[in-house]
Design a protein around this motif. Sequence first.
Motif, PDB file in Angstrom:
ATOM      1  N   GLY A 360       7.668   3.940  12.920  1.00  0.00           N
ATOM      2  CA  GLY A 360       8.021   3.189  12.356  1.00  0.00           C
ATOM      3  C   GLY A 360       6.814   2.976  11.287  1.00  0.00           C
ATOM      4  N   VAL A 361       8.165   2.462  10.032  1.00  0.00           N
ATOM      5  CA  VAL A 361       7.692   2.119   8.316  1.00  0.00           C
ATOM      6  C   VAL A 361       6.519   0.827   8.377  1.00  0.00           C
ATOM      7  N   ARG A 362       5.393   1.642   7.591  1.00  0.00           N
ATOM      8  CA  ARG A 362       4.426   0.183   6.834  1.00  0.00           C
ATOM      9  C   ARG A 362       4.224   0.284   5.472  1.00  0.00           C
ATOM     10  N   LEU A 363       4.273  -0.754   5.180  1.00  0.00           N
ATOM     11  CA  LEU A 363       4.606  -0.589   3.311  1.00  0.00           C
ATOM     12  C   LEU A 363       3.476  -1.996   3.434  1.00  0.00           C
ATOM     13  N   GLY A 364       3.084  -1.365   1.638  1.00  0.00           N
ATOM     14  CA  GLY A 364       2.501  -2.449   1.182  1.00  0.00           C
ATOM     15  C   GLY A 364       3.065  -3.669   0.113  1.00  0.00           C
ATOM     16  N   LEU A 365       3.048  -3.698  -0.804  1.00  0.00           N
ATOM     17  CA  LEU A 365       3.200  -4.965  -1.936  1.00  0.00           C
ATOM     18  C   LEU A 365       3.451  -4.091  -2.811  1.00  0.00           C
ATOM     19  N   PRO A 366       4.687  -4.006  -3.702  1.00  0.00           N
ATOM     20  CA  PRO A 366       5.481  -2.720  -4.566  1.00  0.00           C
ATOM     21  C   PRO A 366       5.107  -3.900  -6.259  1.00  0.00           C
ATOM     22  N   THR A 367       5.273  -2.121  -7.194  1.00  0.00           N
ATOM     23  CA  THR A 367       5.167  -3.254  -8.317  1.00  0.00           C
ATOM     24  C   THR A 367       6.436  -2.676  -9.125  1.00  0.00           C
ATOM     25  N   LEU A 368       7.180  -3.108 -10.128  1.00  0.00           N
ATOM     26  CA  LEU A 368       8.108  -2.809 -10.318  1.00  0.00           C
ATOM     27  C   LEU A 368       8.269  -2.108 -11.638  1.00  0.00           C
ATOM     28  N   VAL A 369       9.237  -1.405 -11.700  1.00  0.00           N
ATOM     29  CA  VAL A 369       9.662  -0.273 -12.999  1.00  0.00           C
ATOM     30  C   VAL A 369       9.771  -1.646 -14.091  1.00  0.00           C
ATOM     31  N   VAL A 370       8.887  -1.281 -15.328  1.00  0.00           N
ATOM     32  CA  VAL A 370      10.005  -2.383 -16.864  1.00  0.00           C
ATOM     33  C   VAL A 370      10.379  -1.355 -17.771  1.00  0.00           C
ATOM     34  N   ASN A 371      11.272  -1.145 -17.151  1.00  0.00           N
ATOM     35  CA  ASN A 371      12.599  -0.521 -18.295  1.00  0.00           C
ATOM     36  C   ASN A 371      13.980  -0.939 -19.171  1.00  0.00           C
ATOM     37  N   ASN A 372      14.182  -0.989 -19.850  1.00  0.00           N
ATOM     38  CA  ASN A 372      15.818  -1.444 -20.714  1.00  0.00           C
ATOM     39  C   ASN A 372      17.054  -1.384 -19.850  1.00  0.00           C
ATOM     40  N   VAL A 373      17.470  -0.341 -18.965  1.00  0.00           N
ATOM     41  CA  VAL A 373      18.324  -0.003 -17.855  1.00  0.00           C
ATOM     42  C   VAL A 373      18.427  -0.341 -16.432  1.00  0.00           C
ATOM     43  N   LEU A 374      17.736   0.754 -16.708  1.00  0.00           N
ATOM     44  CA  LEU A 374      16.797   0.843 -14.741  1.00  0.00           C
ATOM     45  C   LEU A 374      16.264  -0.286 -14.278  1.00  0.00           C
ATOM     46  N   GLN A 375      16.116  -0.631 -12.887  1.00  0.00           N
ATOM     47  CA  GLN A 375      15.104  -0.857 -12.556  1.00  0.00           C
ATOM     48  C   GLN A 375      15.019  -0.562 -11.026  1.00  0.00           C
TER      49      GLN A 375
END
Length: 420
Positions: A360-375
């Motif tokens: 199984g895979v357990r995950l927490g809350l992610p944060t985002l990349v802040v980039n002009n082109v990447l997401q």
Amino acid sequence: MSHLLDIDLYGPTVLADPLPHYAALRDAGPAVWLPRNKLWAVARHADVKTALRDAETFRSGAGVGANRLINRLSRHTVLNSDGDVHTARRRVLLRSVGPRHLTDVEEPIRERAEALVARLLAAPGFDGVTDFATALPVEVVADLVGLRVDAARLLHWGRTTFDALGPTNRRSLRAAPSGLGLARRTARLSHSDVVPGTWAAAVFAAAEAGDISEREARTMVIDFVVPSLDTTILAAAHLLWCLGTVPGAWEALRADPGLIPAAVVEAVRLASPVRGFTRLVARDTDIDGVRIRAGQRVVLLYAAANRDERAFDRPDEFDLHRARHDQLGWGKGPHTCVGMHLAKLEMTALLRAMVPAVGGVRLGLPTLVVNNVLQGFATLPARFLPNPSLPNPSLPNPSPPNPSLPNPSPPNPSLPVEAP
């Protein structure tokens, strides 16, 4: 202009929550003028796909960024070229990264993926971006490219190069020194500076054979480094997110590993790590009735196209049985990503290593990349649960529930739920 939307495509509001803005762009028309960015935006799947295939009209040789400096600095790369020049440069790269030429690295990648999954299973928790998605691409690319540069520098170059492809804003200005440093570094490269038998060495060998110029060879090393890291890392992290948050997805994949290729493609569609590149319009053209004049610049939004309800049923859902896989996460047409085959190989190896071992895979809350082109995700707390049917005394028992690692079920499990 009737097709107009007053948003800053590269501003913090859009970057923090892009999907509603992509939907607004699709609804506003086949091509939408962005006065704040002085660009046309194309967001519908059919129109983006058509433009990508029409390299005579939508030109890359004048750059694919949204500012003049980065377009000038990168003009000798494969990405920033057209016609016969592009064909010759791309052919050189494909001698290393084409599917036939990756056969020799399949076994080492498989072994590294299995070792990585074993390490993460033994850990009480890990970061799904840094520890899971980044480890394999960095190890593989660093070895294969053959630059005598540490992995952290390669990662920094990749991410800042994408940031520099945006308009002249705070992020691109912060990225400019790194871009200039990379340009200076590659301008001094020679055959003796790279590891023999590697991809970079093959590019210099092509220059010595007269297939490309030595200047092109030096600059084209960037074409190995930049597309081979962040895009794969962000797609692999999103794949992990989908497997940990979409009910039944991981169980379905374990029950039928034949779905692994579909999982990889579907994760790339949803992740769309590169939001979009720009093109310079070479001649007056119509995009589904909207007139674009020669000399204007258009941003082709792969990320918006990959969520287009006109092209995909339930486009925001991760569907292992999706009938249509016409996604644009790797582009389309003559500029289809040359690193696509390596990315597929790496993500497939990770899943094949996980299937027998991870329960199984357990995950927490992610944060985002802040980039002009990447997401994508900047961080993603994660934990693997061992497969209970494969007891292994070398592995710890499943850890007790950890409040910092919930198993979230947000309304849209394909989206990040928290931005930095």
